[in-house]
Design a protein around this motif. Structure first.
Motif, mmCIF file in Angstrom:
data_model
loop_
_atom_site.group_PDB
_atom_site.id
_atom_site.type_symbol
_atom_site.label_atom_id
_atom_site.label_comp_id
_atom_site.label_asym_id
_atom_site.label_seq_id
_atom_site.Cartn_x
_atom_site.Cartn_y
_atom_site.Cartn_z
ATOM 1 N N UNK A 88 0.801 -1.226 0.000
ATOM 2 C CA UNK A 88 0.000 0.000 0.000
ATOM 3 C C UNK A 88 0.834 1.277 0.000
ATOM 4 N N UNK A 89 2.121 1.162 0.349
ATOM 5 C CA UNK A 89 3.004 2.343 0.359
ATOM 6 C C UNK A 89 3.523 2.673 -1.050
ATOM 7 N N UNK A 90 3.505 1.681 -1.923
ATOM 8 C CA UNK A 90 4.138 1.831 -3.245
ATOM 9 C C UNK A 90 3.537 2.900 -4.169
ATOM 10 N N UNK A 91 2.221 3.012 -4.285
ATOM 11 C CA UNK A 91 1.679 3.967 -5.253
ATOM 12 C C UNK A 91 2.196 5.392 -5.092
ATOM 13 N N UNK A 92 2.376 5.848 -3.849
ATOM 14 C CA UNK A 92 2.816 7.231 -3.604
ATOM 15 C C UNK A 92 4.329 7.378 -3.461
ATOM 16 N N UNK A 93 5.054 6.275 -3.351
ATOM 17 C CA UNK A 93 6.486 6.375 -3.044
ATOM 18 C C UNK A 93 7.407 5.756 -4.102
ATOM 19 N N UNK A 94 6.912 4.714 -4.778
ATOM 20 C CA UNK A 94 7.775 4.022 -5.746
ATOM 21 C C UNK A 94 8.034 4.878 -6.979
ATOM 22 N N UNK A 95 9.227 4.698 -7.528
ATOM 23 C CA UNK A 95 9.574 5.388 -8.773
ATOM 24 C C UNK A 95 9.316 4.461 -9.960
ATOM 25 N N UNK A 96 9.624 3.189 -9.792
ATOM 26 C CA UNK A 96 9.487 2.215 -10.873
ATOM 27 C C UNK A 96 8.031 1.786 -11.082
ATOM 28 N N UNK A 97 7.611 1.839 -12.353
ATOM 29 C CA UNK A 97 6.250 1.392 -12.696
ATOM 30 C C UNK A 97 6.109 -0.112 -12.420
ATOM 31 N N UNK A 98 7.209 -0.836 -12.590
ATOM 32 C CA UNK A 98 7.173 -2.287 -12.360
ATOM 33 C C UNK A 98 6.986 -2.616 -10.874
ATOM 34 N N UNK A 99 7.610 -1.796 -10.027
ATOM 35 C CA UNK A 99 7.454 -1.991 -8.576
ATOM 36 C C UNK A 99 6.004 -1.697 -8.186
ATOM 37 N N UNK A 100 5.438 -0.634 -8.761
ATOM 38 C CA UNK A 100 4.036 -0.292 -8.468
ATOM 39 C C UNK A 100 3.091 -1.413 -8.911
ATOM 40 N N UNK A 101 3.378 -1.962 -10.089
ATOM 41 C CA UNK A 101 2.544 -3.045 -10.625
ATOM 42 C C UNK A 101 2.653 -4.306 -9.751
ATOM 43 N N UNK A 102 3.858 -4.619 -9.328
ATOM 44 C CA UNK A 102 4.092 -5.774 -8.468
ATOM 45 C C UNK A 102 3.369 -5.601 -7.128
ATOM 46 N N UNK A 103 3.472 -4.393 -6.560
ATOM 47 C CA UNK A 103 2.817 -4.112 -5.272
ATOM 48 C C UNK A 103 1.303 -4.283 -5.390
ATOM 49 N N UNK A 104 0.737 -3.827 -6.506
ATOM 50 C CA UNK A 104 -0.716 -3.957 -6.719
ATOM 51 C C UNK A 104 -1.115 -5.430 -6.823
ATOM 52 N N UNK A 105 -0.271 -6.231 -7.480
ATOM 53 C CA UNK A 105 -0.551 -7.672 -7.632
ATOM 54 C C UNK A 105 -0.494 -8.380 -6.278
ATOM 55 N N UNK A 106 0.465 -7.980 -5.438
ATOM 56 C CA UNK A 106 0.619 -8.573 -4.099
ATOM 57 C C UNK A 106 -0.628 -8.273 -3.262
ATOM 58 N N UNK A 107 -1.052 -7.015 -3.308
ATOM 59 C CA UNK A 107 -2.225 -6.603 -2.532
ATOM 60 C C UNK A 107 -3.473 -7.343 -3.007
ATOM 61 N N UNK A 108 -3.629 -7.457 -4.312
ATOM 62 C CA UNK A 108 -4.806 -8.110 -4.894
ATOM 63 C C UNK A 108 -4.867 -9.596 -4.535
ATOM 64 N N UNK A 109 -3.722 -10.257 -4.476
ATOM 65 C CA UNK A 109 -3.677 -11.692 -4.173
ATOM 66 C C UNK A 109 -3.846 -11.977 -2.678
ATOM 67 N N UNK A 110 -3.210 -11.158 -1.846
ATOM 68 C CA UNK A 110 -3.132 -11.507 -0.428
ATOM 69 C C UNK A 110 -4.312 -11.027 0.410
ATOM 70 N N UNK A 111 -4.951 -9.956 -0.014
ATOM 71 C CA UNK A 111 -6.088 -9.446 0.758
ATOM 72 C C UNK A 111 -7.226 -10.472 0.837
ATOM 73 N N UNK A 112 -7.631 -11.095 -0.292
ATOM 74 C CA UNK A 112 -8.685 -12.116 -0.208
ATOM 75 C C UNK A 112 -8.252 -13.340 0.599
ATOM 76 N N UNK A 113 -6.966 -13.668 0.554
ATOM 77 C CA UNK A 113 -6.475 -14.821 1.322
ATOM 78 C C UNK A 113 -6.597 -14.572 2.828
#
Length: 217
Positions: A88-113
């Motif tokens: 959740x910290x990545x969207x406002x702090x990350x510089x890399x688009x790939x890091x932002x995309x990875x962070x979003x994927x992690x959040x999407x997978x783990x929240x329902x779990x």
């Protein structure tokens, strides 16, 4: 006259004997019918019994769990929560688009779990770890960040955030994979061991991806 009376008596006697035979036959038939009905009655009662047993057995098997399943769920919930917090910290702090995309994927997978794991614990009559419940034991779960590390990540931005995030998340994922391997080896609850397998597969792939991203920098 006498012969006529005798004939009438004989006819009456024969009729009575015939009636008695019919009554006996009817009783015999009725008895057999009752017995058959009785057997059928028992059969009807016994028939669903195996099926009921099988159903109860299948139900028990589906809901079967052990101490390893409880440990897995209780450990993975705070572990996932921290990963979601980091992501959740990545969207406002990350510089890399790939890091932002990875962070979003992690959040999407783990929240329902987290919700699924919490549901299991509730159905097993176990306590769900409270939000923000972090004690010293949670750091032994493998890869969990300390409060200082989380503060440091929160205070960073740009490329420094990307590097810290990737390094910390690799450690975090490695811990989750180890926990999932333990669940696969020792757990009894089918859905939990299946989730463990998915965690091993998805997070191992993300570890590889994060190592590549670090190599680029």
């Amino acid at each position: 006259m006498s012969r006529k009376r005798s004939l009438v008596r004989r006819t009456a006697t024969l009729a009575a004997a015939g009636a008695a035979t019919l009554v006996l036959a009817a009783c015999g038939g009725s008895g057999d019918g009752d017995n058959t009905a009785g057997h059928n009655g028992h059969g009807a009662t016994a028939s669903p019994s195996p099926s009921t047993s099988a159903s109860a057995s299948a139900s028990a098997s589906q809901g079967q769990h052990n101490a390893a399943d409880v440990t897995f769920a209780k450990g993975m919930i705070p572990h996932h929560r921290q990963a979601v917090e980091m992501a959740g910290l990545a969207p406002d702090r990350a510089q890399s688009a790939e890091v932002k995309k990875l962070a979003a994927a992690i959040e999407k997978a783990q929240d329902p779990e987290i919700k699924t794991l919490s549901g299991w614990l509730t159905s097993w009559g176990e306590e769900v770890p409270a939000e923000g419940a972090m004690d010293h034991s949670t750091h032994d779960m493998g890869g969990m960040m300390t409060a200082d590390e989380m503060t440091g990540l929160e205070n960073s931005s740009g490329k420094a955030f990307d590097t810290a995030f990737l390094e910390m998340m690799i450690r975090h994922h490695e811990g989750a994979v180890e926990m999932a391997k333990t669940e696969q080896a020792d757990g009894a609850h089918g859905p939990a061991t299946r989730m463990a397998g998915e965690i091993i597969s998805s997070q191992s792939a993300e570890i590889e991806q994060m190592n590549e991203l670090l190599g680029k920098g």
